[in-house]
Design an enzyme around this catalytic site. Structure first.
Site, PDB file in Angstrom:
ATOM      1  N   GLU A   1       0.828  -1.215   0.000  1.00 37.33           N
ATOM      2  CA  GLU A   1       0.000   0.000   0.000  1.00 37.33           C
ATOM      3  C   GLU A   1       0.862   1.266   0.000  1.00 37.33           C
ATOM      4  O   GLU A   1       0.731   2.130   0.867  1.00 37.33           O
ATOM      5  CB  GLU A   1      -0.968  -0.013   1.188  1.00 37.33           C
ATOM      6  CG  GLU A   1      -2.036  -1.073   1.038  1.00 37.33           C
ATOM      7  CD  GLU A   1      -3.155  -0.985   2.071  1.00 37.33           C
ATOM      8  OE1 GLU A   1      -2.977  -0.323   3.103  1.00 37.33           O
ATOM      9  OE2 GLU A   1      -4.225  -1.571   1.821  1.00 37.33           O
TER      10      GLU A   1
ATOM     11  N   GLU B   1      -5.513  -8.364  -1.153  1.00 37.93           N
ATOM     12  CA  GLU B   1      -6.224  -8.200   0.117  1.00 37.93           C
ATOM     13  C   GLU B   1      -7.673  -7.890  -0.213  1.00 37.93           C
ATOM     14  O   GLU B   1      -7.952  -7.061  -1.083  1.00 37.93           O
ATOM     15  CB  GLU B   1      -5.681  -7.026   0.950  1.00 37.93           C
ATOM     16  CG  GLU B   1      -4.340  -7.262   1.586  1.00 37.93           C
ATOM     17  CD  GLU B   1      -3.895  -6.102   2.465  1.00 37.93           C
ATOM     18  OE1 GLU B   1      -4.755  -5.393   3.032  1.00 37.93           O
ATOM     19  OE2 GLU B   1      -2.675  -5.903   2.571  1.00 37.93           O
TER      20      GLU B   1
HETATM   21  P1  P53 Z   1      -7.388  -3.073   9.269  1.00 39.15           P
HETATM   22  C1  P53 Z   1      -6.886   1.474   5.893  1.00 39.15           C
HETATM   23  C2  P53 Z   1      -7.703   1.434   4.767  1.00 39.15           C
HETATM   24  C3  P53 Z   1      -7.498   0.437   3.830  1.00 39.15           C
HETATM   25  C4  P53 Z   1      -6.481  -0.488   3.990  1.00 39.15           C
HETATM   26  O1  P53 Z   1      -7.085  -2.936   7.715  1.00 39.15           O
HETATM   27  C5  P53 Z   1      -5.670  -0.431   5.087  1.00 39.15           C
HETATM   28  C6  P53 Z   1      -5.861   0.547   6.052  1.00 39.15           C
HETATM   29  C7  P53 Z   1      -5.015   0.612   7.258  1.00 39.15           C
HETATM   30  O2  P53 Z   1      -5.817   0.346   8.373  1.00 39.15           O
HETATM   31  O3  P53 Z   1      -4.625  -1.274   5.268  1.00 39.15           O
HETATM   32  C8  P53 Z   1      -4.609  -2.581   4.735  1.00 39.15           C
HETATM   33  O4  P53 Z   1      -6.402  -4.040   9.804  1.00 39.15           O
HETATM   34  C9  P53 Z   1      -3.255  -3.153   5.108  1.00 39.15           C
HETATM   35  C10 P53 Z   1      -3.324  -4.269   6.097  1.00 39.15           C
HETATM   36  C11 P53 Z   1      -4.526  -4.067   6.997  1.00 39.15           C
HETATM   37  C12 P53 Z   1      -5.769  -4.180   6.134  1.00 39.15           C
HETATM   38  O5  P53 Z   1      -5.766  -3.201   5.120  1.00 39.15           O
HETATM   39  O6  P53 Z   1      -7.230  -1.697   9.820  1.00 39.15           O
HETATM   40  O7  P53 Z   1      -2.470  -3.553   3.989  1.00 39.15           O
HETATM   41  O8  P53 Z   1      -2.098  -4.320   6.787  1.00 39.15           O
HETATM   42  O9  P53 Z   1      -4.580  -4.952   8.051  1.00 39.15           O
HETATM   43  C13 P53 Z   1      -7.070  -4.071   6.904  1.00 39.15           C
HETATM   44  O10 P53 Z   1      -8.784  -3.580   9.380  1.00 39.15           O
END
Ligand code: P53
Length: 490
Positions: free
Chosen positions: A199, A389
């Site tokens: 990211e 993801e």
């Molecule tokens: P969590 C924010 C918005 C979109 C993706 O996020 C993001 C974030 C950061 O919070 O990060 C990605 O754990 C990232 C992962 C993360 C996942 O999204 O806040 O690549 O490390 O865990 C989900 O629910």
């Protein structure tokens, strides 16, 4: 009939800082997440530090800059969820067996930089760390699972953050390349797919979200950090191809589909400009090897000066990636008008979209947005794409008999996979899909355990209580069926 090609890479995704644990074992050095506390949807995660007089402090992590003379510190009164995370470090064999049972073809994980180079400054890697990942990759291979390895997933060694001013410092470029070179040399023959930076676009994208108003100085820093990361990524890509021509390197973008909330032409234009700033700026550099023309507009907006040299341009040109990857959780509706009903939660701010439902953390459920995003990216870059993801952070309840019923998670995946199928039918070259947090892990945004994504439940709570025992949710059996039928049986 589904349209997933033969050999489609089904699997799951994790990251070292949120999953691995063993933060002070095996010779590993600390990273920023080790001095970051837990938070929640309403209270930010804190970074803990001591000032030059030795007094302890905790400050909100977003936009935090360590004051002169201060140092990061683990303080007694706080809980740091990433220290143990969900303990892949001691459960890797068991976990990989579970992934294999689901039929994974690919498993996304990251290598902790400070496990290989505890401060980032060493000349030689920490051999215990090198061997840890080697046995993991060998185990995956034994199960016929292809590793997809992120080199940097938000975890620069803490020493470099503190003593070198992190990615503001150009020295980080070659320190990163040294780390990446070790990975490419040590794991040759075991790994084929690599992602240079997770990211990468977050640095600029999140600067003026969260209700934050960032000043020009913050933008200057963010764009400079990105320039250094682009150089590091390009150098690593070139080096990887020299070390093994079979290596495939990808970029990784936080994929949020932006929509204009009204058809006011000003909203349409704002939306276009946000796609440029938040999405295309980074992936144009990484896929096309040069800054896009609109970069001038973005730099001018905030008086940014990057002093890009001819040599820099050459480096960027020679290190373009082989495939495009992104995370996808939600869309975000934006407007130039006063927003009446704000959508929020950690990470994203915009206007509530009346056509969408929102998760308990305020993230829009928008499967069609995934197809839209895929089409835009396919059209712009003409490269193979992986969604690395996607998932729903939600509360899970363990029943008396130990079972965990998560129909909402199955529904989330089903709808997104249906849209992927349609995108492939429309010609998008989608080659893989790794769902986020295929096993429960620590949330990046909030540091919570209760925000769960997994097919596999891990017995661990927000205070650090739990046995770390693994158990299968209903979605485990469902995803197994999806993979076995190559996306036919949803
Ligand atoms: P969590 C924010 C918005 C979109 C993706 O996020 C993001 C974030 C950061 O919070 O990060 C990605 O754990 C990232 C992962 C993360 C996942 O999204 O806040 O690549 O490390 O865990 C989900 O629910």
């Amino acid at each position: 009939m589904s349209h997933f090609p033969n050999g489609f890479l089904w699997g799951g995704a994790t990251a070292a800082n949120q999953y691995e644990g063993g933060w002070n074992e095996g010779g590993r050095g600390p990273s920023l997440s080790d001095v970051t506390t837990g938070g929640s949807v309403n209270s930010p995660r804190m970074i803990t530090w001591i000032d030059k007089y030795g007094s302890p402090h905790a400050s909100p992590s977003h936009g935090f800059i360590l004051p002169e003379g201060a140092s990061y510190a683990v303080l007694e009164d706080y809980y740091y969820p990433n220290h143990k995370a969900t303990d892949f470090y001691h459960h890797w064999k068991e976990d990989i067996a579970l992934f294999a049972e689901m039929g994974f073809k690919v498993f996304r994980m990251s290598i902790s930089w400070s496990r290989l180079y505890p401060t980032g400054m060493e000349d030689e890697p920490n051999q215990e760390g090198v061997e840890f990942y080697r046995q993991v990759f060998q185990e995956l291979k034994a199960h016929g699972i292809e590793p997809l390895v992120t080199i940097w997933h938000f975890d620069t060694p803490l020493y470099l953050e503190e003593q070198k001013n992190g990615w503001n410092n150009r020295e980080l470029v070659d320190l990163y390349v040294k780390f990446a070179k070790t990975c490419f040399e040590e794991y040759k023959g075991l790994v084929k797919y690599w992602l240079t930076f997770n990211e990468i676009n977050n640095t600029v994208m999140f600067l003026d979200m969260f209700g934050n108003v960032a000043n020009d100085e913050a933008f200057q820093r963010a764009y400079l950090q990105l320039h250094h990361q682009f150089l590091a990524s390009a150098k690593a890509v070139k080096l990887a191809h020299e070390i093994d021509p079979e290596y495939k390197l990808g970029c990784m973008i936080c994929g949020i589909a932006f929509y204009p909330a009204t058809n006011d032409p000003n909203d349409i234009l704002l939306n276009r400009n946000l796609w440029e700033k938040n999405i295309f700026y980074c992936s144009d550099v990484q896929c096309k090897g040069e800054y896009p023309r609109f970069a001038k507009r973005l730099w001018k907006e905030h008086d940014v000066d990057l002093a890009i040299s001819e040599e820099d341009r050459k480096i960027l040109k020679e290190g373009t990636v082989d495939f495009y990857t992104f995370s996808y959780y939600m869309s975000n509706s934006i407007t130039t008008h006063q927003a009446e009903d704000k959508a929020g939660g950690n990470g994203v701010e915009g206007v509530k979209n009346p056509y969408l439902k929102y998760s308990d953390w305020g993230w829009a459920f928008d499967p069609v947005g995934l197809r839209y995003f895929l089409k835009v990216i396919d059209d712009r870059y003409h490269k193979p794409i992986m969604i690395v993801e996607n998932g729903l952070g939600a509360y899970d309840k363990v029943e008396e008999d130990g079972s965990i019923h998560d129909p909402f998670r199955i529904e989330y995946y089903r709808k997104h996979i249906q849209e992927m199928d349609k995108a492939i039918e429309e010609g998008v070259d989608l080659i893989g899909y790794t769902t986020w947090g295929c096993i429960d892990l620590v949330s990046a945004g909030t540091g919570e355990m209760r925000k769960r994504y997994g097919f596999i439940y891990v017995d661990m709570d927000d205070e650090g209580n739990g046995s770390m025992a693994r158990s299968k949710k209903d979605s485990f059996y469902w995803y197994k069926k999806v993979i076995a039928s190559n996306g036919e049986d949803l």
